[in-house]
Design an enzyme around this catalytic site. Structure first.
Site, mmCIF file in Angstrom:
data_model
loop_
_atom_site.group_PDB
_atom_site.id
_atom_site.type_symbol
_atom_site.label_atom_id
_atom_site.label_comp_id
_atom_site.label_asym_id
_atom_site.label_seq_id
_atom_site.Cartn_x
_atom_site.Cartn_y
_atom_site.Cartn_z
ATOM 1 N N ARG A 1 0.259 2.870 -2.586
ATOM 2 C CA ARG A 1 0.272 4.228 -2.441
ATOM 3 C C ARG A 1 1.075 4.722 -1.067
ATOM 4 N NH1 ARG A 1 -4.890 5.372 -3.103
ATOM 5 N NH2 ARG A 1 -5.366 5.697 -0.739
ATOM 6 N N LYS B 1 -1.900 5.485 7.650
ATOM 7 C CA LYS B 1 -3.405 5.561 8.013
ATOM 8 C C LYS B 1 -3.786 5.232 9.664
ATOM 9 C CE LYS B 1 -5.432 5.812 3.871
ATOM 10 N NZ LYS B 1 -5.899 4.994 3.121
#
Length: 194
Positions: free
Chosen positions: A174, A139
Protein backbone atom coordinates in the site's frame (compact mmCIF):
# COMPACT_ATOMS: atom_id res chain seq x y z
CA UNK A 1 -10.42 0.10 -21.67
CA UNK A 2 -12.17 0.30 -18.35
CA UNK A 3 -10.01 -0.67 -15.41
CA UNK A 4 -11.76 -2.56 -12.63
CA UNK A 5 -9.80 -1.99 -9.46
CA UNK A 6 -10.36 -3.41 -6.03
CA UNK A 7 -12.15 -1.01 -3.70
CA UNK A 8 -10.99 -1.28 -0.11
CA UNK A 9 -12.68 0.58 2.73
CA UNK A 10 -10.89 1.28 6.00
CA UNK A 11 -13.20 0.67 8.94
CA UNK A 12 -13.35 -1.27 12.17
CA UNK A 13 -17.13 -0.90 12.47
CA UNK A 14 -19.30 -3.74 11.19
CA UNK A 15 -22.18 -1.42 10.31
CA UNK A 16 -19.93 0.76 8.15
CA UNK A 17 -18.41 -2.36 6.57
CA UNK A 18 -21.88 -3.65 5.66
CA UNK A 19 -22.87 -0.34 4.07
CA UNK A 20 -19.58 -0.18 2.16
CA UNK A 21 -19.92 -3.73 0.85
CA UNK A 22 -23.52 -3.09 -0.22
CA UNK A 23 -22.30 0.05 -2.02
CA UNK A 24 -19.70 -1.97 -3.96
CA UNK A 25 -16.60 -2.27 -1.78
CA UNK A 26 -14.62 -5.45 -2.40
CA UNK A 27 -12.55 -5.50 0.76
CA UNK A 28 -12.58 -4.24 4.33
CA UNK A 29 -9.33 -3.07 5.90
CA UNK A 30 -9.66 -3.35 9.67
CA UNK A 31 -6.84 -1.87 11.77
CA UNK A 32 -8.22 -3.63 14.87
CA UNK A 33 -8.30 -7.15 13.30
CA UNK A 34 -11.85 -7.60 14.56
CA UNK A 35 -11.22 -6.33 18.08
CA UNK A 36 -13.02 -3.03 17.51
CA UNK A 37 -16.42 -4.55 16.75
CA UNK A 38 -17.42 -8.09 17.71
CA UNK A 39 -19.73 -8.26 14.66
CA UNK A 40 -17.02 -7.55 12.08
CA UNK A 41 -16.10 -11.16 11.31
CA UNK A 42 -19.75 -12.19 10.92
CA UNK A 43 -20.44 -9.22 8.64
CA UNK A 44 -17.47 -9.97 6.39
CA UNK A 45 -18.47 -13.66 6.32
CA UNK A 46 -22.10 -12.85 5.49
CA UNK A 47 -21.15 -10.91 2.36
CA UNK A 48 -18.05 -12.89 1.38
CA UNK A 49 -15.94 -9.74 1.19
CA UNK A 50 -12.19 -9.60 1.26
CA UNK A 51 -10.78 -8.83 4.66
CA UNK A 52 -7.43 -7.36 5.64
CA UNK A 53 -6.65 -7.65 9.32
CA UNK A 54 -3.89 -5.53 10.75
CA UNK A 55 -1.83 -5.82 13.90
CA UNK A 56 -2.00 -2.88 16.24
CA UNK A 57 -0.58 -2.65 19.73
CA UNK A 58 -3.82 -0.89 20.75
CA UNK A 59 -7.24 -2.58 20.72
CA UNK A 60 -8.97 0.44 19.22
CA UNK A 61 -8.50 2.31 15.97
CA UNK A 62 -7.08 5.27 17.89
CA UNK A 63 -3.37 4.57 17.77
CA UNK A 64 -1.22 5.95 20.56
CA UNK A 65 2.41 7.01 20.21
CA UNK A 66 3.44 4.60 22.95
CA UNK A 67 6.98 3.26 22.75
CA UNK A 68 6.21 -0.44 23.17
CA UNK A 69 9.16 -2.83 23.53
CA UNK A 70 9.15 -6.40 22.16
CA UNK A 71 11.40 -9.35 22.89
CA UNK A 72 10.59 -10.68 19.41
CA UNK A 73 8.35 -8.38 17.37
CA UNK A 74 7.98 -10.82 14.46
CA UNK A 75 6.88 -13.69 16.70
CA UNK A 76 4.52 -11.46 18.73
CA UNK A 77 2.75 -10.17 15.64
CA UNK A 78 2.77 -13.55 13.89
CA UNK A 79 1.06 -15.21 16.87
CA UNK A 80 -1.45 -12.36 17.15
CA UNK A 81 -2.40 -12.62 13.47
CA UNK A 82 -2.52 -16.42 13.66
CA UNK A 83 -5.08 -16.18 16.52
CA UNK A 84 -7.13 -13.53 14.69
CA UNK A 85 -7.20 -15.59 11.48
CA UNK A 86 -8.40 -18.61 13.47
CA UNK A 87 -11.21 -16.58 15.07
CA UNK A 88 -12.24 -15.08 11.74
CA UNK A 89 -12.37 -18.47 10.03
CA UNK A 90 -14.40 -19.92 12.93
CA UNK A 91 -16.84 -17.02 12.42
CA UNK A 92 -17.25 -18.00 8.76
CA UNK A 93 -14.71 -15.79 6.97
CA UNK A 94 -13.12 -17.79 4.16
CA UNK A 95 -9.36 -18.16 4.55
CA UNK A 96 -8.85 -17.29 0.88
CA UNK A 97 -10.51 -13.90 1.42
CA UNK A 98 -8.11 -12.85 4.21
CA UNK A 99 -4.88 -10.93 3.98
CA UNK A 100 -2.74 -9.71 6.87
CA UNK A 101 -0.92 -6.49 7.60
CA UNK A 102 1.68 -6.67 10.38
CA UNK A 103 1.33 -2.94 10.95
CA UNK A 104 4.05 -0.32 10.78
CA UNK A 105 5.05 2.81 12.64
CA UNK A 106 2.90 3.89 15.57
CA UNK A 107 0.66 0.83 15.17
CA UNK A 108 3.61 -1.26 16.36
CA UNK A 109 5.74 1.10 18.45
CA UNK A 110 7.15 4.61 18.47
CA UNK A 111 10.56 2.89 18.23
CA UNK A 112 11.43 2.65 14.51
CA UNK A 113 13.58 -0.45 14.93
CA UNK A 114 10.52 -2.70 15.16
CA UNK A 115 9.10 -1.58 11.81
CA UNK A 116 12.53 -2.12 10.27
CA UNK A 117 12.68 -5.64 11.75
CA UNK A 118 9.25 -6.38 10.27
CA UNK A 119 10.32 -5.26 6.79
CA UNK A 120 13.50 -7.31 7.00
CA UNK A 121 11.58 -10.43 8.10
CA UNK A 122 8.27 -9.89 6.28
CA UNK A 123 8.57 -13.24 4.49
CA UNK A 124 8.00 -15.03 7.81
CA UNK A 125 4.35 -13.97 7.72
CA UNK A 126 3.73 -15.96 4.54
CA UNK A 127 3.64 -19.05 6.77
CA UNK A 128 0.19 -17.85 7.86
CA UNK A 129 -1.08 -19.08 4.47
CA UNK A 130 -2.60 -15.76 3.37
CA UNK A 131 -1.27 -12.78 1.38
CA UNK A 132 0.85 -10.29 3.32
CA UNK A 133 0.21 -6.57 2.91
CA UNK A 134 2.70 -3.89 3.93
CA UNK A 135 1.78 -0.24 4.26
CA UNK A 136 5.08 1.46 5.06
CA UNK A 137 4.56 4.48 2.82
CA UNK A 138 5.14 7.79 4.64
CA UNK A 139 4.77 6.21 8.07
CA UNK A 140 6.24 7.81 11.17
CA UNK A 141 8.96 5.18 11.63
CA UNK A 142 10.69 6.58 8.53
CA UNK A 143 11.17 9.90 10.36
CA UNK A 144 12.84 8.03 13.18
CA UNK A 145 15.49 6.86 10.73
CA UNK A 146 16.01 9.74 8.30
CA UNK A 147 15.13 12.59 10.70
CA UNK A 148 12.84 14.36 8.21
CA UNK A 149 10.52 17.29 8.81
CA UNK A 150 7.30 15.41 8.07
CA UNK A 151 5.44 13.18 5.58
CA UNK A 152 6.34 15.45 2.64
CA UNK A 153 10.02 14.48 3.13
CA UNK A 154 9.49 10.72 3.33
CA UNK A 155 9.35 9.71 -0.34
CA UNK A 156 12.84 8.18 -0.52
CA UNK A 157 12.40 6.37 2.80
CA UNK A 158 8.98 5.14 1.69
CA UNK A 159 10.36 3.84 -1.59
CA UNK A 160 13.21 1.96 0.08
CA UNK A 161 10.90 0.50 2.75
CA UNK A 162 8.32 -0.60 0.19
CA UNK A 163 10.87 -2.04 -2.24
CA UNK A 164 12.61 -3.96 0.55
CA UNK A 165 9.26 -5.27 1.81
CA UNK A 166 8.37 -6.41 -1.71
CA UNK A 167 11.72 -8.08 -2.26
CA UNK A 168 11.55 -9.74 1.17
CA UNK A 169 8.18 -11.39 0.55
CA UNK A 170 5.26 -8.95 0.84
CA UNK A 171 2.48 -9.80 -1.60
CA UNK A 172 0.70 -6.43 -1.53
CA UNK A 173 2.15 -2.96 -1.02
CA UNK A 174 0.00 0.00 0.00
CA UNK A 175 1.82 3.09 -1.27
CA UNK A 176 1.36 6.76 -2.09
CA UNK A 177 3.85 6.87 -4.97
CA UNK A 178 2.75 3.90 -7.05
CA UNK A 179 4.75 4.50 -10.25
CA UNK A 180 7.99 5.13 -8.41
CA UNK A 181 7.47 2.05 -6.23
CA UNK A 182 6.76 -0.21 -9.22
CA UNK A 183 9.94 0.98 -10.92
CA UNK A 184 11.90 0.47 -7.70
CA UNK A 185 10.58 -3.10 -7.38
CA UNK A 186 11.53 -3.82 -11.00
CA UNK A 187 15.05 -2.58 -10.36
CA UNK A 188 15.36 -4.54 -7.13
CA UNK A 189 14.18 -7.73 -8.82
CA UNK A 190 16.66 -7.22 -11.67
CA UNK A 191 19.50 -6.88 -9.18
CA UNK A 192 18.35 -9.95 -7.26
CA UNK A 193 18.43 -12.23 -10.31
CA UNK A 194 22.03 -11.40 -11.20
Amino acid sequence: KIFKGVISVDTYKAEVAEMAIKAGADMINDVTAGRGDKEMFRTVAKYGAGYCMMYSKDKTARTTRENVQYDDVVRTIFEFLERRIDLAVKAGVKLESICVDPGMGAFVSADSKYSLQLIKNIGAFRALGVPVLVGASRKSFISGVIKDKGPQDRMEGSLIASVMAGLNGADILRVHDAGETVRGIRMGRAINVI
